[in-house]
Design an enzyme around this catalytic site. Sequence first.
Site, PDB file in Angstrom:
ATOM      1  N   HIS A   7       0.848  -1.203   0.000  1.00 49.34           N
ATOM      2  CA  HIS A   7       0.000   0.000   0.000  1.00 49.34           C
ATOM      3  C   HIS A   7       0.881   1.249   0.000  1.00 49.34           C
ATOM      4  CE1 HIS A   7      -3.736  -2.283   0.633  1.00 49.34           C
ATOM      5  NE2 HIS A   7      -2.964  -3.089   1.329  1.00 49.34           N
ATOM      6  N   TYR A   9       4.029  -5.045   9.246  1.00 48.67           N
ATOM      7  CA  TYR A   9       3.951  -3.581   9.262  1.00 48.67           C
ATOM      8  C   TYR A   9       5.159  -2.997   9.992  1.00 48.67           C
ATOM      9  CZ  TYR A   9      -1.038  -3.738   7.900  1.00 48.67           C
ATOM     10  OH  TYR A   9      -2.230  -3.927   7.245  1.00 48.67           O
TER      11      TYR A   9
END
Length: 323
Positions: free
Chosen positions: A45, A301
């Site tokens: 992303h 992440y």
Amino acid sequence: MKKYLGALLALPMLVFAQQSERVTAQQFVDLQQGQNAHEGFRRAHAKGICVTGEFRSNGSLTDYSNAAVFNKGAHPFVGRFSIAGNNPSAPDLKAPVRSLALSFATSAAQQWRIAMNTPPVMAVSDPHTFYQQIKAIQSGTIAEFFAEHPESADFIAWKDNYQPSGSFAAEQYHSINAFYLTKDNGDKQPVRWAMRPTVNVANTSFDGDDALQNELTERLTSGPVIFDWVFTLATSEDDENDPAVGWPESREQIVAGQIAINDWQKQLNGDCHEINYDPLVLPDGIEATRDPILRARSAAYAESYRRRAVEVFNGAFEEQQND
């Protein structure tokens, strides 16, 4: 941007085990970024736009959770719309998945990071198989992969019926993983949630690589973008630890209030760029389930954040930030 580093430089090797096979967060991120990393950007992303706004809580979840964000009133957030992929210059309209992330900070000690995607479920139930799924996508063998994994049925049903909208504002974004709403008395209610749009936009009138971002910025000149925040309550028949299985539509739903997005910033200049939207950053009143994919997301992440933090510290895209 020294604050970007913090303790992240000392992050340990994070490992996920599926029986005898092991996959590390480093392997996940290596696979996502490919051969040519875009320095300073997220490994997944990578392309996004920062937004700010407030959650207007109606107080309907205070019987289930003592999280301050559910108290009746307005709670500000820093958010981010994004598209799937590792390329920060990718065409908006060609991405298969769109995302919305929010960060609430009700106090220095109470923060909530939320990362949502357009699919309502994962295609698989464990990190090792998820890693194999990414490899199958990259090798062009995803059809064969799905044929060998019947647990992907709910995801495939969504994928076959999903029609991308012409606006970030018209998508429905899902928590994917389940969490617990908790009270001080020990009550614990498993939930999933969705941001339900309040507008329909079949097609965008904007062209070019930044079509969705341009549509959003134009839309915000006329007023806030609104979503209903809808929580689905699980029953004892639902497995909150399996992200690949959808819950029946008959489950009780509670609208906790509305998300109102009021403004936007380019991601390199906005506050969202330095936020790691780790879904395990949770306030009092929200707890993680034992879902192994949830922990895999969090660790990946963190590894992505660590890498780009070092790159930003070393001067990545300083000229772009001054544009």
